[in-house]
Design an enzyme around this catalytic site. Structure first.
Site, mmCIF file in Angstrom:
data_model
loop_
_atom_site.group_PDB
_atom_site.id
_atom_site.type_symbol
_atom_site.label_atom_id
_atom_site.label_comp_id
_atom_site.label_asym_id
_atom_site.label_seq_id
_atom_site.Cartn_x
_atom_site.Cartn_y
_atom_site.Cartn_z
ATOM 1 N N ASP A 283 -28.723 23.295 -4.048
ATOM 2 C CA ASP A 283 -28.788 21.852 -3.769
ATOM 3 C C ASP A 283 -27.409 21.196 -3.886
ATOM 4 O OD1 ASP A 283 -30.012 19.500 -2.988
ATOM 5 O OD2 ASP A 283 -30.563 18.911 -5.028
ATOM 6 N N SER B 18 -28.941 10.964 -7.452
ATOM 7 C CA SER B 18 -28.745 12.345 -6.995
ATOM 8 C C SER B 18 -27.343 12.557 -6.444
ATOM 9 C CB SER B 18 -29.765 12.686 -5.905
ATOM 10 O OG SER B 18 -31.063 12.734 -6.435
ATOM 11 N N HIS C 182 -29.828 17.667 -0.729
ATOM 12 C CA HIS C 182 -30.948 16.847 -0.273
ATOM 13 C C HIS C 182 -30.544 15.402 0.032
ATOM 14 C CE1 HIS C 182 -31.376 15.743 -4.657
ATOM 15 N NE2 HIS C 182 -31.733 14.589 -4.132
#
Length: 474
Positions: free
Chosen positions: A142, A215, A112
């Site tokens: 992911d 992230s 992402h």
């Protein structure tokens, strides 16, 4: 000056000796060396994406308006005023982290962070910047793999998430809100978490402070080894609330290797829909305690179907690994090699049996959703549930074979309501017997043991589900 009497002096000396003999309280870990040594291997990632206004209009189902139409110019003016757009395009940016896994520039991050990016910029610890090339992404886990053209880069030390223990100290390095190389620490709160967005990743739950920009960054243990990739947080405010989740490094590296060598990721597939065993369901299946994965549906033409796995089977072990809950099965299957046999220990009809399944490859899209329609021919029974036979239209809509299941038209019995039976459910199985039609369902209900708990398999919009139903006394 008044002096202590001898007995009191002796007692005081004994107390002091006892206090001095107590070992010093264990100190909190020192993360300074760990952070200093690993900071050069952690990178900041920023992306840029040009999005055309007309593409955005199509995304939000706004009809295109001809250029010579006055309303088209009006719409552009509106977007310019409120969306800060430049002519026909708007630039979208994202920010995240990553870490270097090879000296020649391979970097691991989240899907992402780099998804749909036109340009990926990697900024190193020494402020040097590179334009990265996307090697591959895997939306299900992911995970993304990117590469910069450089040599002799500092790399992280890869550990094993399997050896991680709940309560163990861990440390994250990343760029929350763009603040490069921020360090936060905490403990492992739980392992093997299954999140709604992804069933094939057994997430590591921690209380390490993770915020937007973290992230894709690494999660370290006290040995300085990467044990996870920081991926998600649970939040009602958008910021950190004490629940963060990391992808186990064993899973992430497996994905990275496949992306590097094959360009895509393949996962093992059984072709079953499963659910947890509750205490009530355990009683109905004559189990001493809840465990394993209850098979609620076997998909047609799937590996499980070909191996003879049945609805109502309870999978207790997968290749020797005991299953405490159903959420532990998908990651085990997903990490299995395709076209290889898997050994399942299954509880069927009160007996443990072995089922060998040749693992298939997980299809790109699984459609396990069933639509349902409710309609009417009624048959009453002692459960306080009125049912009707399924029509050809129902069978087509539910993707069910002919001669299976009945439609629930109404629920009036207290026990059925408490069990969760709803109007519109399709009842497929009762007390381990397949349901063929409304008449046979009524006959089965008559033979149910009063006061006992039986398993009831229903299909609804969310998929198949077993319910624990306590049969009312005669």
């Amino acid at each position: 000056m008044k002096s202590l009497n001898p007995p009191l002096m002796q007692w005081t000396v004994l107390v002091l000796v006892a206090l001095l003999s107590i070992p010093a309280q264990a100190q909190l870990p020192d993360f300074t060396d760990l952070a200093t040594e690993n900071a050069p291997s952690v990178v900041n990632i920023s992306t840029h994406q040009q999005q055309n206004i007309r593409q955005q209009m199509r995304r939000f189902n706004i009809p295109e308006i001809p250029d010579d139409n006055p309303f088209g110019e009006l719409l552009k003016r509106f977007l310019d005023e409120h969306g800060n757009l430049q002519e026909d395009e708007v630039e979208k940016q994202s920010l995240g982290s990553g870490f270097i896994i090879s000296p020649d520039g391979y970097i691991l991050t989240n899907n992402h962070v780099v998804a749909e990016a036109d340009e990926i910029i990697v900024r190193m610890h020494n402020r040097r910047e590179y334009v990265a090339r996307l090697i591959g992404t895997d939306e299900r886990s992911d995970v993304a793999l990117i590469k910069i053209e450089a040599t002799d880069l500092p790399i992280v030390k890869i550990g094993s998430s399997k050896e991680l223990k709940v309560g163990e100290w861990v440390l994250a390095i990343g760029s929350p809100f763009g603040f490069d190389h921020s360090v936060t620490a905490g403990i492992v709160s739980a392992k093997g978490r299954s999140l709604p967005s992804e069933n094939y990743v057994p997430f590591i739950q921690t209380d390490v402070a993770i915020n937007p920009g973290n992230s894709g960054g690494p999660l370290f243990n006290l040995k300085g080894e990467v044990v996870g990739v920081n991926s998600q947080i649970y939040s009602r405010s958008g910021g950190f609330m004490g629940l963060s989740f990391a992808i186990p490094i064993d899973v992430a590296m497996n994905v990275a290797d496949q992306l590097k060598t094959r360009g895509h990721v393949s996962r093992g597939w059984l072709g079953v829909l499963i659910q947890d065993i509750t205490g009530e369901l355990a009683e109905s299946f004559h189990m001493s305690h809840p465990r394993g994965a209850l098979v609620a549906r076997v998909l047609p033409d799937s590996p499980s179907s070909q191996a003879g796995l049945q609805v109502g089977d309870v999978i207790l072990k997968y290749n020797g690994t005991e299953l405490r809950s159903s959420s532990e099965l998908p990651p085990l299957v997903g990490s299995s090699r395709v076209d290889r046999p898997a050994r399942l220990e299954v509880l069927r009809g009160g007996k443990n049996i072995i089922v060998m399944v040749n693992i298939g490859e997980l299809p790109p899209e699984e459609d396990a959703q069933l639509t349902q329609q409710v309609k009417p021919k009624i048959a009453k029974n002692r459960l306080g549930v009125t049912v009707s036979d399924l029509t050809e239209e129902h069978l087509s809509q539910f993707a069910l074979p002919a001669g299976q299941g009945v439609m629930v038209d109404s629920v009036t019995g207290n026990e059925a309501r408490e069990a969760g039976v709803r109007e519109g459910d399709v009842i497929m199985m009762l007390n381990n017997d397949n349901i063929e039609n409304a008449k046979q369902f009524g006959q089965l209900v008559k033979r149910l043991p009063g006061g006992k708990t039986v398993a009831l398999l229903v299909h609804r919009t969310s998929g198949p589900m077993f319910l624990a139903l306590r049969v009312p006394e005669e």
